[in-house]
Design a protein around this motif. Structure first.
Motif, mmCIF file in Angstrom:
data_model
loop_
_atom_site.group_PDB
_atom_site.id
_atom_site.type_symbol
_atom_site.label_atom_id
_atom_site.label_comp_id
_atom_site.label_asym_id
_atom_site.label_seq_id
_atom_site.Cartn_x
_atom_site.Cartn_y
_atom_site.Cartn_z
ATOM 1 N N ALA A 15 -4.324 36.082 68.928
ATOM 2 C CA ALA A 15 -5.076 37.116 69.640
ATOM 3 C C ALA A 15 -4.737 37.156 71.115
ATOM 4 O O ALA A 15 -4.861 38.181 71.764
ATOM 5 N N ALA A 16 -4.296 36.058 71.696
ATOM 6 C CA ALA A 16 -3.966 36.025 73.116
ATOM 7 C C ALA A 16 -2.666 36.758 73.404
ATOM 8 O O ALA A 16 -2.468 37.275 74.482
ATOM 9 N N ASN A 19 -3.113 40.571 74.145
ATOM 10 C CA ASN A 19 -3.713 40.779 75.461
ATOM 11 C C ASN A 19 -2.688 40.585 76.565
ATOM 12 O O ASN A 19 -2.661 41.323 77.542
ATOM 13 N N ALA A 20 -1.823 39.580 76.418
ATOM 14 C CA ALA A 20 -0.771 39.354 77.410
ATOM 15 C C ALA A 20 0.219 40.509 77.398
ATOM 16 O O ALA A 20 0.682 40.961 78.451
ATOM 17 N N ALA A 22 -0.443 43.573 76.530
ATOM 18 C CA ALA A 22 -1.120 44.730 77.114
ATOM 19 C C ALA A 22 -1.126 44.622 78.634
ATOM 20 O O ALA A 22 -0.946 45.624 79.335
ATOM 21 N N GLY A 23 -1.318 43.405 79.146
ATOM 22 C CA GLY A 23 -1.278 43.211 80.602
ATOM 23 C C GLY A 23 0.097 43.497 81.173
ATOM 24 O O GLY A 23 0.229 44.121 82.230
ATOM 25 N N GLN A 26 0.623 47.235 81.194
ATOM 26 C CA GLN A 26 -0.088 47.864 82.308
ATOM 27 C C GLN A 26 0.671 47.666 83.619
ATOM 28 O O GLN A 26 0.807 48.589 84.417
#
Length: 104
Positions: A15-16, A19-20, A22-23, A26
């Motif tokens: 799951a991490a 998120n990484a 997605a960062g 961005q």
């Protein structure tokens, strides 16, 4: 702590990674947006420059610009150097001196 509470508090290992990612996505999108903005301003400046070079009164515009820069330089040096008196202060001092002489 119960086993169910521990499972809710800890995220799965995989799951991490999203998120990484997605960062990073961005950050990449922000960098591309900034680059696009800069390139747009460079393009607009180039178009203004081309328009300026097409003008028939370019020589007069440059002469006016040089005169204005010279005037700004003179004002800046007067403001910086302590040797010169401010014109308005000088006129005020003279007015006070004249007013003092007329009362004597």
């Amino acid at each position: 702590m119960s086993e169910q509470a521990q499972q809710r508090d800890t995220a799965p290992l995989g799951a991490a990674v999203p998120n990484a990612a997605a960062g990073l996505e961005q950050a990449l999108l922000l960098a591309v947006g900034v680059a696009d903005l800069v390139l747009d301003h460079v393009r607009q400046a180039a178009e203004r420059g081309q328009g300026l070079l097409r003008r028939s009164d370019l020589r007069e515009i440059l002469a006016d610009g040089v005169g204005e820069l010279r005037t700004r330089g003179e004002l800046a040096t007067r403001r910086i150097t302590p040797d010169t008196d401010n014109y308005l202060e000088l006129m005020a001092c003279r007015a006070v001196q004249r007013a003092g002489r007329s009362h004597e």
